[in-house]
Design an enzyme around this catalytic site. Structure first.
Site, PDB file in Angstrom:
ATOM      1  N   CYS A 145       5.886   9.954   0.085  1.00 37.49           N
ATOM      2  CA  CYS A 145       4.683  10.641   0.532  1.00 37.49           C
ATOM      3  C   CYS A 145       4.354  11.665  -0.541  1.00 37.49           C
ATOM      4  O   CYS A 145       5.182  12.507  -0.854  1.00 37.49           O
ATOM      5  CB  CYS A 145       4.925  11.325   1.876  1.00 37.49           C
ATOM      6  N   ARG A 204       0.830  -1.206   0.000  1.00 37.85           N
ATOM      7  CA  ARG A 204       0.000   0.000   0.000  1.00 37.85           C
ATOM      8  C   ARG A 204       0.872   1.267   0.000  1.00 37.85           C
ATOM      9  O   ARG A 204       1.016   1.919  -1.015  1.00 37.85           O
ATOM     10  CB  ARG A 204      -0.943  -0.019   1.224  1.00 37.85           C
ATOM     11  N   HIS A 213       8.756   6.894   8.326  1.00 42.68           N
ATOM     12  CA  HIS A 213       9.453   6.977   7.044  1.00 42.68           C
ATOM     13  C   HIS A 213      10.914   7.302   7.333  1.00 42.68           C
ATOM     14  O   HIS A 213      11.223   7.995   8.301  1.00 42.68           O
ATOM     15  CB  HIS A 213       8.810   8.048   6.155  1.00 42.68           C
ATOM     16  N   HIS A 219       4.594   4.360  12.722  1.00 44.03           N
ATOM     17  CA  HIS A 219       4.839   4.246  11.280  1.00 44.03           C
ATOM     18  C   HIS A 219       5.880   5.309  10.915  1.00 44.03           C
ATOM     19  O   HIS A 219       5.570   6.499  10.932  1.00 44.03           O
ATOM     20  CB  HIS A 219       3.489   4.484  10.594  1.00 44.03           C
TER      21      HIS A 219
END
Ligand code: ZN
Length: 311
Positions: free
Chosen positions: A240, A15, A209, A207
């Site tokens: 993103c 995803r 990055h 989460h």
């Protein structure tokens, strides 16, 4: 160090990763990657999102992928949904768990939706009702709860109001999502300590990055605070769409390698993750992936490569 004995990882490459890749994979290719992830030992997998196909064409066939996967015992599959339409699509294809999202950057949310983040979450009430009526689980995520490219540091009180809005509509599983890759370890530790104490009824995912190379350090800081659930993506793919230069999530193989060396149980086989990430690299036509383990191998790979020197 005060670290947990086991953690749960969610593989989000299908995803978060794929939605930011130019190459659009077929359902067959996605299914092949899904099987690789499952065989590696992941028990939580983010399969896709039910977003408008024009907005994110990479995710247009999430319904089909769900039907292809079918019902699996012992594995939690989840998908991101933006609205009620997404929840309805999720229910129709047999998806059992969805995740909503809102940005903690007030400017970002106001600009895009003309609403404050709290108003957006309050508007999720119909999504929660639809999910509950269909008997599927619903969770929420908060993008940029640490910092955003517009406001810089996000006041903790802003994050609190969003968490409270989620709790008010009945969502207690919440993901803190550093989409901009601006979070740093001491800030992460403080935030984790705060939310755990202030909202004992909630459960948390983190989460990160790896945009500025701090994802592993942030995970370590979160584990020090007792957090045990983290997202990662094969080969660190992704980014993103709102943040130029953004990198993907921490790579699954780097995270599993790090946790295994640290004696923290994941149930995941790093070599199988590596093999699946390599298949994905070929499918995407990329020369390399954002993964140290993919480039340099694991510690064990290195020793294996040098074992003849000892003979
Ligand atoms: Zn993300």
């Amino acid at each position: 160090m005060n670290l947990p004995s086991a953690v749960t990882l969610c593989e989000v490459g299908l995803r978060d990763g794929l939605q930011n890749e130019r190459t659009i994979l077929t359902v067959d290719q996605k299914f092949e990657i899904f099987e690789g992830i499952r065989d590696a030992g992941f028990t939580v997998i983010e399969v896709g999102s039910f977003t408008h196909p024009k907005a994110i064409p990479q995710m247009a066939d999430t319904d089909e992928l769900y039907r292809r996967i079918g019902d699996l015992e012992g594995i939690e599959l989840r998908a991101l949904v933006p609205n009620l339409r997404g929840v309805t699509r999720a229910i129709d294809c047999g998806c059992k768990k969805v995740k909503l999202n809102v940005s903690a950057s007030r400017m970002h949310n106001l600009k895009n939706l003309n609403r404050t983040p709290e108003e957006t979450v309050a508007g999720f009430k119909d999504c929660v009702e639809a999910a509950e009526n269909a008997g599927i689980e619903i969770s929420g995520s908060i993008s940029m709860p640490f910092a955003s490219p517009w406001e810089g540091l996000i006041p903790v009180s802003d994050v609190d109001r969003i968490i409270e809005a989620y709790l008010t509509v009945g969502i207690t599983e919440i993901s803190l999502s550093d989409a901009s890759g601006m979070a740093y370890p001491s800030q992460v530790y403080d935030m984790c300590e705060h939310v755990k104490k202030a909202y004992p009824e909630a459960s948390w995912w983190l989460h990160f990055h790896n945009t500025r190379g701090m994802a592993l350090a942030n995970i370590l800081a979160a584990m020090e605070s007792g957090m045990t659930r983290f997202d990662s993506s094969l080969g660190g793919i992704g980014g993103c769409p709102y943040v130029p230069g953004a990198a993907g999530n921490i790579s699954s193989e780097d995270l599993v390698h790090f946790l295994t060396l640290s004696g923290i149980e994941t149930g995941i086989d790093v070599q199988k993750v590596k093999t699946t990430a390599e298949s994905l690299r070929i499918m995407l036509g990329r020369e390399s992936l954002d993964s140290y383990v993919q480039k340099a191998g694991t510690n064990e790979d290195l020793m294996e490569a040098h074992k003849d020197d000892l003979a």
